[in-house]
Write a protein that holds these residues in place. Structure first.
Motif, PDB file in Angstrom:
ATOM      1  N   MET A   1       5.892 -19.252   0.832  1.00 13.11           N
ATOM      2  CA  MET A   1       5.631 -17.833   0.547  1.00 13.11           C
ATOM      3  C   MET A   1       6.076 -17.511  -0.874  1.00 13.11           C
ATOM      4  SD  MET A   1       7.028 -14.469   2.610  1.00 13.11           S
ATOM      5  CE  MET A   1       6.629 -12.832   2.037  1.00 13.11           C
ATOM      6  N   ALA A   2       5.207 -16.864  -1.659  1.00 16.87           N
ATOM      7  CA  ALA A   2       5.540 -16.530  -3.046  1.00 16.87           C
ATOM      8  C   ALA A   2       6.680 -15.526  -3.100  1.00 16.87           C
ATOM      9  CB  ALA A   2       4.311 -15.956  -3.758  1.00 16.87           C
ATOM     10  N   LYS A   3       7.552 -15.744  -4.043  1.00 12.04           N
ATOM     11  CA  LYS A   3       8.694 -14.845  -4.207  1.00 12.04           C
ATOM     12  C   LYS A   3       8.248 -13.551  -4.866  1.00 12.04           C
ATOM     13  CE  LYS A   3      13.326 -14.623  -6.218  1.00 12.04           C
ATOM     14  NZ  LYS A   3      14.316 -15.330  -7.066  1.00 12.04           N
ATOM     15  N   LYS A   4       8.655 -12.424  -4.312  1.00 12.88           N
ATOM     16  CA  LYS A   4       8.313 -11.115  -4.870  1.00 12.88           C
ATOM     17  C   LYS A   4       9.038 -10.917  -6.187  1.00 12.88           C
ATOM     18  CE  LYS A   4       8.302  -6.208  -3.618  1.00 12.88           C
ATOM     19  NZ  LYS A   4       8.728  -5.222  -2.597  1.00 12.88           N
ATOM     20  N   PRO A   5       8.342 -10.487  -7.243  1.00 12.91           N
ATOM     21  CA  PRO A   5       9.003 -10.270  -8.534  1.00 12.91           C
ATOM     22  C   PRO A   5      10.143  -9.276  -8.398  1.00 12.91           C
ATOM     23  CG  PRO A   5       6.625 -10.153  -8.760  1.00 12.91           C
ATOM     24  CD  PRO A   5       6.914 -10.173  -7.298  1.00 12.91           C
ATOM     25  N   ALA A   6      11.225  -9.508  -9.153  1.00  5.37           N
ATOM     26  CA  ALA A   6      12.365  -8.597  -9.118  1.00  5.37           C
ATOM     27  C   ALA A   6      11.942  -7.223  -9.605  1.00  5.37           C
ATOM     28  CB  ALA A   6      13.491  -9.149  -9.996  1.00  5.37           C
ATOM     29  N   ALA A   7      12.653  -6.186  -9.128  1.00  5.14           N
ATOM     30  CA  ALA A   7      12.311  -4.814  -9.499  1.00  5.14           C
ATOM     31  C   ALA A   7      12.328  -4.607 -11.002  1.00  5.14           C
ATOM     32  CB  ALA A   7      13.274  -3.840  -8.824  1.00  5.14           C
ATOM     33  N   ARG A   8      13.230  -5.326 -11.681  1.00  9.67           N
ATOM     34  CA  ARG A   8      13.325  -5.163 -13.142  1.00  9.67           C
ATOM     35  C   ARG A   8      12.136  -5.793 -13.874  1.00  9.67           C
ATOM     36  NH1 ARG A   8      16.963  -9.097 -11.738  1.00  9.67           N
ATOM     37  NH2 ARG A   8      16.638 -11.164 -12.659  1.00  9.67           N
ATOM     38  N   ASP A   9      11.372  -6.656 -13.170  1.00  3.20           N
ATOM     39  CA  ASP A   9      10.204  -7.297 -13.774  1.00  3.20           C
ATOM     40  C   ASP A   9       8.915  -6.559 -13.438  1.00  3.20           C
ATOM     41  OD1 ASP A   9      11.797  -9.340 -14.834  1.00  3.20           O
ATOM     42  OD2 ASP A   9      11.708 -10.451 -12.948  1.00  3.20           O
ATOM     43  N   ARG A  10       9.020  -5.493 -12.651  1.00  2.00           N
ATOM     44  CA  ARG A  10       7.857  -4.704 -12.268  1.00  2.00           C
ATOM     45  C   ARG A  10       8.029  -3.277 -12.775  1.00  2.00           C
ATOM     46  NH1 ARG A  10       7.725  -4.288  -6.409  1.00  2.00           N
ATOM     47  NH2 ARG A  10       9.916  -4.891  -6.430  1.00  2.00           N
ATOM     48  N   ILE A  11       6.912  -2.650 -13.026  1.00  2.00           N
ATOM     49  CA  ILE A  11       6.958  -1.274 -13.502  1.00  2.00           C
ATOM     50  C   ILE A  11       5.766  -0.526 -12.925  1.00  2.00           C
ATOM     51  CG2 ILE A  11       5.657  -1.801 -15.610  1.00  2.00           C
ATOM     52  CD1 ILE A  11       7.512   0.221 -17.053  1.00  2.00           C
ATOM     53  N   ALA A  12       5.972   0.734 -12.592  1.00  2.00           N
ATOM     54  CA  ALA A  12       4.881   1.560 -12.082  1.00  2.00           C
ATOM     55  C   ALA A  12       4.463   2.554 -13.151  1.00  2.00           C
ATOM     56  CB  ALA A  12       5.312   2.305 -10.824  1.00  2.00           C
ATOM     57  N   VAL A  13       3.171   2.710 -13.305  1.00  2.26           N
ATOM     58  CA  VAL A  13       2.619   3.719 -14.212  1.00  2.26           C
ATOM     59  C   VAL A  13       1.873   4.723 -13.352  1.00  2.26           C
ATOM     60  CG1 VAL A  13       1.082   4.184 -16.141  1.00  2.26           C
ATOM     61  CG2 VAL A  13       2.427   2.066 -16.105  1.00  2.26           C
ATOM     62  N   LEU A  14       2.376   5.939 -13.321  1.00  2.00           N
ATOM     63  CA  LEU A  14       1.788   6.988 -12.498  1.00  2.00           C
ATOM     64  C   LEU A  14       0.909   7.865 -13.374  1.00  2.00           C
ATOM     65  CD1 LEU A  14       4.964   7.989 -10.428  1.00  2.00           C
ATOM     66  CD2 LEU A  14       3.482   5.989 -10.207  1.00  2.00           C
ATOM     67  N   GLY A  15      -0.395   7.781 -13.152  1.00  2.00           N
ATOM     68  CA  GLY A  15      -1.352   8.476 -14.005  1.00  2.00           C
ATOM     69  C   GLY A  15      -2.022   7.475 -14.922  1.00  2.00           C
ATOM     70  N   LEU A  16      -3.291   7.165 -14.641  1.00  2.00           N
ATOM     71  CA  LEU A  16      -4.006   6.141 -15.401  1.00  2.00           C
ATOM     72  C   LEU A  16      -5.074   6.744 -16.310  1.00  2.00           C
ATOM     73  CD1 LEU A  16      -4.367   3.445 -12.597  1.00  2.00           C
ATOM     74  CD2 LEU A  16      -2.769   3.438 -14.539  1.00  2.00           C
ATOM     75  N   GLY A  17      -4.702   7.817 -16.982  1.00  2.00           N
ATOM     76  CA  GLY A  17      -5.594   8.404 -17.966  1.00  2.00           C
ATOM     77  C   GLY A  17      -5.559   7.601 -19.250  1.00  2.00           C
ATOM     78  N   ARG A  18      -5.899   8.238 -20.356  1.00  2.00           N
ATOM     79  CA  ARG A  18      -5.962   7.527 -21.639  1.00  2.00           C
ATOM     80  C   ARG A  18      -4.607   6.932 -22.021  1.00  2.00           C
ATOM     81  NH1 ARG A  18      -8.420  10.962 -26.407  1.00  2.00           N
ATOM     82  NH2 ARG A  18      -6.576  12.223 -25.883  1.00  2.00           N
ATOM     83  N   PHE A  19      -3.543   7.712 -21.889  1.00  2.00           N
ATOM     84  CA  PHE A  19      -2.209   7.229 -22.247  1.00  2.00           C
ATOM     85  C   PHE A  19      -1.706   6.208 -21.230  1.00  2.00           C
ATOM     86  CE2 PHE A  19       2.385   7.636 -21.489  1.00  2.00           C
ATOM     87  CZ  PHE A  19       2.877   7.216 -22.706  1.00  2.00           C
ATOM     88  N   GLY A  20      -1.685   6.589 -19.952  1.00  2.00           N
ATOM     89  CA  GLY A  20      -1.142   5.713 -18.924  1.00  2.00           C
ATOM     90  C   GLY A  20      -1.920   4.413 -18.784  1.00  2.00           C
ATOM     91  N   GLY A  21      -3.248   4.506 -18.859  1.00  2.00           N
ATOM     92  CA  GLY A  21      -4.054   3.304 -18.732  1.00  2.00           C
ATOM     93  C   GLY A  21      -3.839   2.337 -19.880  1.00  2.00           C
ATOM     94  N   SER A  22      -3.780   2.859 -21.098  1.00  2.00           N
ATOM     95  CA  SER A  22      -3.543   2.017 -22.266  1.00  2.00           C
ATOM     96  C   SER A  22      -2.171   1.360 -22.185  1.00  2.00           C
ATOM     97  CB  SER A  22      -3.651   2.861 -23.536  1.00  2.00           C
ATOM     98  OG  SER A  22      -3.342   2.106 -24.683  1.00  2.00           O
ATOM     99  N   LEU A  23      -1.169   2.143 -21.783  1.00  2.00           N
ATOM    100  CA  LEU A  23       0.189   1.609 -21.655  1.00  2.00           C
ATOM    101  C   LEU A  23       0.244   0.533 -20.580  1.00  2.00           C
ATOM    102  CD1 LEU A  23       3.218   1.651 -22.253  1.00  2.00           C
ATOM    103  CD2 LEU A  23       3.435   3.540 -20.627  1.00  2.00           C
ATOM    104  N   ALA A  24      -0.406   0.768 -19.455  1.00  2.00           N
ATOM    105  CA  ALA A  24      -0.397  -0.205 -18.358  1.00  2.00           C
ATOM    106  C   ALA A  24      -0.982  -1.538 -18.801  1.00  2.00           C
ATOM    107  CB  ALA A  24      -1.177   0.354 -17.166  1.00  2.00           C
ATOM    108  N   ARG A  25      -2.083  -1.502 -19.529  1.00  2.00           N
ATOM    109  CA  ARG A  25      -2.697  -2.740 -20.009  1.00  2.00           C
ATOM    110  C   ARG A  25      -1.791  -3.474 -20.994  1.00  2.00           C
ATOM    111  NH1 ARG A  25      -8.698  -0.202 -20.433  1.00  2.00           N
ATOM    112  NH2 ARG A  25      -9.601  -1.155 -18.561  1.00  2.00           N
ATOM    113  N   GLU A  26      -1.111  -2.715 -21.863  1.00  2.00           N
ATOM    114  CA  GLU A  26      -0.203  -3.341 -22.822  1.00  2.00           C
ATOM    115  C   GLU A  26       0.980  -3.983 -22.103  1.00  2.00           C
ATOM    116  OE1 GLU A  26       1.637  -4.733 -26.210  1.00  2.00           O
ATOM    117  OE2 GLU A  26      -0.435  -4.129 -25.848  1.00  2.00           O
ATOM    118  N   LEU A  27       1.488  -3.331 -21.062  1.00  2.00           N
ATOM    119  CA  LEU A  27       2.595  -3.905 -20.289  1.00  2.00           C
ATOM    120  C   LEU A  27       2.173  -5.202 -19.616  1.00  2.00           C
ATOM    121  CD1 LEU A  27       3.996  -0.615 -18.743  1.00  2.00           C
ATOM    122  CD2 LEU A  27       5.202  -2.097 -20.359  1.00  2.00           C
ATOM    123  N   ILE A  28       0.954  -5.227 -19.096  1.00  2.00           N
ATOM    124  CA  ILE A  28       0.418  -6.459 -18.504  1.00  2.00           C
ATOM    125  C   ILE A  28       0.368  -7.555 -19.568  1.00  2.00           C
ATOM    126  CG2 ILE A  28      -1.735  -7.527 -17.727  1.00  2.00           C
ATOM    127  CD1 ILE A  28      -0.386  -6.276 -15.412  1.00  2.00           C
TER     128      ILE A  28
END
Length: 222
Positions: A1-28
């Motif tokens: 079973m794959a190990k779940k990434p630690a909370a510090r290695d994951r981030i949530a972006v709430l709101g995927l508009g122009r700002f949030g979507g661009s930021l989410a892609r950069e974080l990826i």
């Protein structure tokens, strides 16, 4: 079973508009595991293949955020801008959930003040900050401009005439102009840290620190 990434290695972006979507892609791109959440299915569809996980949900709904594991994360971004009420309610809810680091987008200084009051640890005003930065770039000799606080900036600028063929000690820039040269770059060479004995030549690029008016005035000297 794959190990779940630690909370510090994951981030949530709430709101995927122009700002949030661009930021989410950069974080990826930087290697983060990103959970993207938006109330609009069209936004979620747009980013569904780019992010680790994308979900349609009401970010003001505590149970929805818990089901998506947002309360377990160390870092959460509130990228909601136009719906100020949802932005504030979402930020307040994240505070109640005990999220350690909340970054929120604001569309005005008043909005930013409220976000801080309800628990945002860091607030950005992208349009305002970009407008201010560009204004500095087009009104003087500044090549780049980063503002860290209301009274402290770093600017990249060509060496003004008053500094050429003088050492920094001789130029007395701090006492005369209220600025400090922290780094210098000669044509074809990398940036290096400065000392009092550093001599400035025509064509050098300087990294200048100080308050915004002083840095702007220094950079505009002929």
């Amino acid at each position: 079973m794959a190990k779940k990434p630690a909370a510090r290695d994951r981030i949530a972006v709430l709101g995927l508009g122009r700002f949030g979507g661009s930021l989410a892609r950069e974080l990826i791109r930087q290697g983060w595991e990103v959970i993207g959440i938006d109330a609009d299915p069209r936004n979620v569809q747009t980013f569904s293949e780019d992010l680790t996980h994308a979900a349609v949900a009401d970010t003001t709904d505590e149970e929805a955020l818990r089901q998506l594991g947002v309360h377990e994360l160390t870092n959460v971004v509130v990228g909601i801008g136009t719906d100020i009420q949802a932005s504030i309610m979402t930020t307040s809810l994240l505070t109640d959930l005990g999220v350690p680091h909340i970054l929120a987008k604001a569309i005005s200084r008043q909005h930013a003040t409220i976000l801080r009051r309800v628990g945002a640890h860091h607030v950005v005003l992208p349009e305002h900050e970009m407008g201010e930065r560009v204004a500095h770039l087009v009104t003087g000799q500044i090549l780049n401009f980063i503002q860290f606080d209301d009274d402290y900036v770093l600017a990249k600028t060509l060496a003004p005439t008053v500094t050429i063929d003088r050492t920094l000690a001789e130029a007395e820039l701090r006492s005369t102009y209220g600025v400090t040269i922290v780094s210098i770059k000669r044509p074809g060479e990398p940036f290096t840290y400065t000392t009092a004995d550093t001599r400035v030549y025509a064509g050098d690029v300087l990294i200048v620190a100080g308050d915004p008016p002083s840095v702007q005035a220094f950079s505009s000297l002929s």
